[in-house]
Design a protein around this motif. Sequence first.
Motif, PDB file in Angstrom:
ATOM      1  N   ILE A   1       0.847  -1.193   0.000  1.00 25.86           N
ATOM      2  CA  ILE A   1       0.000   0.000   0.000  1.00 25.86           C
ATOM      3  C   ILE A   1       0.882   1.243   0.000  1.00 25.86           C
ATOM      4  O   ILE A   1       1.742   1.413   0.871  1.00 25.86           O
ATOM      5  CB  ILE A   1      -0.936   0.020   1.223  1.00 25.86           C
ATOM      6  CG1 ILE A   1      -1.793  -1.243   1.251  1.00 25.86           C
ATOM      7  CG2 ILE A   1      -1.828   1.260   1.184  1.00 25.86           C
ATOM      8  CD1 ILE A   1      -2.666  -1.361   2.483  1.00 25.86           C
ATOM      9  N   PHE A   2       0.650   2.099  -0.977  1.00 23.87           N
ATOM     10  CA  PHE A   2       1.383   3.360  -1.094  1.00 23.87           C
ATOM     11  C   PHE A   2       0.492   4.456  -0.502  1.00 23.87           C
ATOM     12  O   PHE A   2      -0.299   5.070  -1.216  1.00 23.87           O
ATOM     13  CB  PHE A   2       1.730   3.633  -2.552  1.00 23.87           C
ATOM     14  CG  PHE A   2       2.681   2.631  -3.138  1.00 23.87           C
ATOM     15  CD1 PHE A   2       4.037   2.904  -3.225  1.00 23.87           C
ATOM     16  CD2 PHE A   2       2.221   1.402  -3.606  1.00 23.87           C
ATOM     17  CE1 PHE A   2       4.922   1.981  -3.757  1.00 23.87           C
ATOM     18  CE2 PHE A   2       3.084   0.469  -4.135  1.00 23.87           C
ATOM     19  CZ  PHE A   2       4.451   0.750  -4.218  1.00 23.87           C
ATOM     20  N   ASN A   3       0.632   4.689   0.809  1.00 22.49           N
ATOM     21  CA  ASN A   3      -0.309   5.548   1.524  1.00 22.49           C
ATOM     22  C   ASN A   3      -0.128   7.034   1.243  1.00 22.49           C
ATOM     23  O   ASN A   3      -1.057   7.815   1.457  1.00 22.49           O
ATOM     24  CB  ASN A   3      -0.225   5.297   3.029  1.00 22.49           C
ATOM     25  CG  ASN A   3      -0.906   3.998   3.416  1.00 22.49           C
ATOM     26  OD1 ASN A   3      -1.974   3.687   2.910  1.00 22.49           O
ATOM     27  ND2 ASN A   3      -0.283   3.225   4.295  1.00 22.49           N
ATOM     28  N   GLY A   4       1.050   7.450   0.776  1.00 23.13           N
ATOM     29  CA  GLY A   4       1.249   8.846   0.386  1.00 23.13           C
ATOM     30  C   GLY A   4       0.872   9.836   1.476  1.00 23.13           C
ATOM     31  O   GLY A   4       0.100  10.767   1.233  1.00 23.13           O
ATOM     32  N   ALA A   5       1.432   9.670   2.668  1.00 25.96           N
ATOM     33  CA  ALA A   5       1.069  10.541   3.788  1.00 25.96           C
ATOM     34  C   ALA A   5       1.524  11.976   3.558  1.00 25.96           C
ATOM     35  O   ALA A   5       0.745  12.923   3.707  1.00 25.96           O
ATOM     36  CB  ALA A   5       1.653   9.993   5.085  1.00 25.96           C
ATOM     37  N   VAL A   6       2.793  12.150   3.192  1.00 24.96           N
ATOM     38  CA  VAL A   6       3.287  13.498   2.879  1.00 24.96           C
ATOM     39  C   VAL A   6       2.813  13.909   1.495  1.00 24.96           C
ATOM     40  O   VAL A   6       2.328  15.019   1.289  1.00 24.96           O
ATOM     41  CB  VAL A   6       4.822  13.544   2.997  1.00 24.96           C
ATOM     42  CG1 VAL A   6       5.358  14.885   2.479  1.00 24.96           C
ATOM     43  CG2 VAL A   6       5.253  13.332   4.451  1.00 24.96           C
ATOM     44  N   ASP A   7       2.937  12.995   0.535  1.00 22.84           N
ATOM     45  CA  ASP A   7       2.564  13.252  -0.860  1.00 22.84           C
ATOM     46  C   ASP A   7       1.302  12.467  -1.197  1.00 22.84           C
ATOM     47  O   ASP A   7       1.388  11.325  -1.626  1.00 22.84           O
ATOM     48  CB  ASP A   7       3.717  12.843  -1.764  1.00 22.84           C
ATOM     49  CG  ASP A   7       3.452  13.096  -3.225  1.00 22.84           C
ATOM     50  OD1 ASP A   7       2.542  13.874  -3.546  1.00 22.84           O
ATOM     51  OD2 ASP A   7       4.146  12.486  -4.060  1.00 22.84           O
ATOM     52  N   ASN A   8       0.075  12.983  -1.057  1.00 23.89           N
ATOM     53  CA  ASN A   8      -0.151  14.368  -0.715  1.00 23.89           C
ATOM     54  C   ASN A   8      -1.308  14.459   0.274  1.00 23.89           C
ATOM     55  O   ASN A   8      -2.116  15.367   0.204  1.00 23.89           O
ATOM     56  CB  ASN A   8      -0.428  15.184  -1.987  1.00 23.89           C
ATOM     57  CG  ASN A   8      -0.452  16.668  -1.746  1.00 23.89           C
ATOM     58  OD1 ASN A   8       0.209  17.195  -0.858  1.00 23.89           O
ATOM     59  ND2 ASN A   8      -1.254  17.360  -2.510  1.00 23.89           N
ATOM     60  N   ALA A   9      -1.376  13.463   1.190  1.00 23.11           N
ATOM     61  CA  ALA A   9      -2.371  13.579   2.249  1.00 23.11           C
ATOM     62  C   ALA A   9      -2.132  14.837   3.067  1.00 23.11           C
ATOM     63  O   ALA A   9      -3.084  15.478   3.525  1.00 23.11           O
ATOM     64  CB  ALA A   9      -2.340  12.345   3.149  1.00 23.11           C
ATOM     65  N   SER A  10      -0.858  15.225   3.220  1.00 25.66           N
ATOM     66  CA  SER A  10      -0.557  16.436   3.997  1.00 25.66           C
ATOM     67  C   SER A  10      -1.116  17.679   3.323  1.00 25.66           C
ATOM     68  O   SER A  10      -1.705  18.552   3.972  1.00 25.66           O
ATOM     69  CB  SER A  10       0.953  16.572   4.213  1.00 25.66           C
ATOM     70  OG  SER A  10       1.633  16.819   2.993  1.00 25.66           O
ATOM     71  N   GLY A  11      -0.940  17.789   2.005  1.00 24.21           N
ATOM     72  CA  GLY A  11      -1.468  18.945   1.293  1.00 24.21           C
ATOM     73  C   GLY A  11      -2.981  18.960   1.254  1.00 24.21           C
ATOM     74  O   GLY A  11      -3.623  20.019   1.372  1.00 24.21           O
ATOM     75  N   THR A  12      -3.584  17.786   1.113  1.00 24.69           N
ATOM     76  CA  THR A  12      -5.040  17.690   1.114  1.00 24.69           C
ATOM     77  C   THR A  12      -5.598  18.087   2.471  1.00 24.69           C
ATOM     78  O   THR A  12      -6.590  18.825   2.565  1.00 24.69           O
ATOM     79  CB  THR A  12      -5.475  16.262   0.746  1.00 24.69           C
ATOM     80  OG1 THR A  12      -4.862  15.890  -0.495  1.00 24.69           O
ATOM     81  CG2 THR A  12      -6.979  16.162   0.608  1.00 24.69           C
ATOM     82  N   ALA A  13      -4.953  17.605   3.541  1.00 23.51           N
ATOM     83  CA  ALA A  13      -5.374  17.983   4.900  1.00 23.51           C
ATOM     84  C   ALA A  13      -5.231  19.486   5.103  1.00 23.51           C
ATOM     85  O   ALA A  13      -6.066  20.119   5.770  1.00 23.51           O
ATOM     86  CB  ALA A  13      -4.550  17.231   5.931  1.00 23.51           C
ATOM     87  N   ALA A  14      -4.206  20.080   4.526  1.00 23.41           N
ATOM     88  CA  ALA A  14      -4.012  21.526   4.661  1.00 23.41           C
ATOM     89  C   ALA A  14      -5.143  22.304   4.000  1.00 23.41           C
ATOM     90  O   ALA A  14      -5.593  23.328   4.536  1.00 23.41           O
ATOM     91  CB  ALA A  14      -2.671  21.939   4.069  1.00 23.41           C
ATOM     92  N   THR A  15      -5.617  21.837   2.832  1.00 25.79           N
ATOM     93  CA  THR A  15      -6.728  22.559   2.197  1.00 25.79           C
ATOM     94  C   THR A  15      -7.965  22.526   3.089  1.00 25.79           C
ATOM     95  O   THR A  15      -8.706  23.502   3.168  1.00 25.79           O
ATOM     96  CB  THR A  15      -7.076  21.978   0.806  1.00 25.79           C
ATOM     97  OG1 THR A  15      -7.436  20.608   0.918  1.00 25.79           O
ATOM     98  CG2 THR A  15      -5.926  22.135  -0.164  1.00 25.79           C
ATOM     99  N   LEU A  16      -8.190  21.399   3.773  1.00 26.53           N
ATOM    100  CA  LEU A  16      -9.333  21.316   4.682  1.00 26.53           C
ATOM    101  C   LEU A  16      -9.180  22.286   5.851  1.00 26.53           C
ATOM    102  O   LEU A  16     -10.132  22.987   6.222  1.00 26.53           O
ATOM    103  CB  LEU A  16      -9.484  19.890   5.218  1.00 26.53           C
ATOM    104  CG  LEU A  16      -9.886  18.812   4.203  1.00 26.53           C
ATOM    105  CD1 LEU A  16      -9.887  17.439   4.873  1.00 26.53           C
ATOM    106  CD2 LEU A  16     -11.254  19.105   3.604  1.00 26.53           C
ATOM    107  N   GLU A  17      -7.981  22.351   6.433  1.00 21.11           N
ATOM    108  CA  GLU A  17      -7.792  23.254   7.574  1.00 21.11           C
ATOM    109  C   GLU A  17      -7.858  24.718   7.144  1.00 21.11           C
ATOM    110  O   GLU A  17      -8.410  25.566   7.854  1.00 21.11           O
ATOM    111  CB  GLU A  17      -6.459  22.958   8.267  1.00 21.11           C
ATOM    112  CG  GLU A  17      -6.197  23.785   9.520  1.00 21.11           C
ATOM    113  CD  GLU A  17      -7.212  23.560  10.642  1.00 21.11           C
ATOM    114  OE1 GLU A  17      -7.160  24.322  11.623  1.00 21.11           O
ATOM    115  OE2 GLU A  17      -8.061  22.638  10.541  1.00 21.11           O
TER     116      GLU A  17
END
Length: 541
Positions: free
Chosen positions: A334-350
């Motif tokens: 599983i390639f979870n992509g936490a930094v790329d790009n769950a981090s950026g997606t989470a930032a748009t929500l915040e």
Amino acid sequence: MIRLKTSCLLFCLGLVACSESTTPAVHKEQNKAQVTLSNVHQDIKVLASDEFAGRGPLTEGETLTINYLAKQYQDIGLVGAVNGDFLQQVEMAQLTPDQNMKLSIGELSFNAGSDFTARTQQIQTSIEIDNSDVVFVGYGINAPEYQWNDFKDIDVKGKTLIVLVNDPGFATQDDTLFTGNAMTYYGRWTYKYEEAARQGAAAVLIVHETAPAAYPWSVVESSNTGSKYTLIDNNKNASQIPIMGWVDVEAAEAIFNQAGLDYHQLKQRALMPDFTAVNLNSKANLTLNNQITMAKSNNVIAKLTGSESPNEYVVISAHWDHFGTNETDTGPKIFNGAVDNASGTAATLEIARIMAKMHQIKPFKRSIIFANFTAEETGLIGSEQFANGDVIPTKQMVALLNIDGMNVLDGVDYILQYGKGLSEMEDYLAKAASAQGRTVKMDPRPQNGLFFRSDHFSLAKQGVPSLLFMSLGDTDPDYITHKYHKEADDYSADWSLGGVEQDIELLIDIAVQLANNGDWPKWKAESDFKTRRLQDRPSHN
């Protein structure tokens, strides 16, 4: 409105909120709302979880992801920007080239994968190159602003072109030639295919060399021999180059030797603006067979409506997708992509949470769009669909702020800038960074052309001034080597998110200015981007 799956909602309930960062707040007075890092931790944890299976487009991971994002935006109080819905459908084709193909040039025969790669974006099950003249056209560049045209005095219609990777500036490291070490768009493989198509060529083979390409042949092989996705136009992508290919440098040397020519000598000649194309006195033959599957993915688009100029939009974006799950003999990877790009997606929500609260206190004059794009990792496809203007015409987009990987560790005293002297958005970046007590640091790897490799570029090509926010290997030297696009890009509850906090604040600073000041940032450098913007907004340049 979309229907939200019960499995997604249940998964999102009951997550333990992590502790807030102790990183000192920087310039918080500009935000009138604080970043809640427990929100960011939770969003990354959810999006990068094994249940979301790597967020692969067209998988159950996509369904979970887009449902989660839409539910968050809905709870924040935003509205769907797609006729009231949060989802913009992205219709695309999955093209899988048959690797049992041979490329022949003259008396030489080359094997797919090890010697060359070939694929297409045309929606055809079979494409044949039959006795096509082979021509070396240097870097394959037609750039009037640099007084450079590798296609002068030659008609390449129906021919097979061999071109060099990158641009003459990188090869010479001469800052007066193109932009020296920093790659221009003319150095990107995408441009070379686009220009060859405009010139009417039948095929393009880019000669791979590791230094100017910035990656080894193994990356070319893995990226071009499997399935790829493409948007579909009304003419089955007939305007695209029929064959998009790469050729290994040793194969290229053999092709030139067969013609009695020296590849390296001609490569040196190609560094001169008076270079003219060279006929290699050979015929190319290739049959490319494709398996084609039509598919539909989704962008997630949410909106805060402006009070005075609701049809003018500041866009904040991040791609939601990653590489999904690969089944192997030892089990799923599983390639979870936490930094790329769950981090950026989470930032748009915040950012949406914070700006929604600010909007309630004092409404923004312009509208704010929050866009999470699909299929960035397979060719910027979701952002290309958005850039077509089906949801919002590009002439109504003031600017784009795009996030593609954040600094999940401690805060730093600088912000990276990608591209130099491109647009007035760089001035906004410098001002906001200075307000935080930070400096602007130029991209440490300009030769990689990162400005041309993320979703903002789809909008820039349509004339929208854009900034890329990316922090991958600059704060974590281990990231690029061991985590980038690998299984190891996983969430950690130990992340301080100090860098995320300060960058969210900086992004909000810029977005709030643009939402209220009436400015239309301009392109500085003469470029196709500026020309395109002039078509949309001639009175604002």
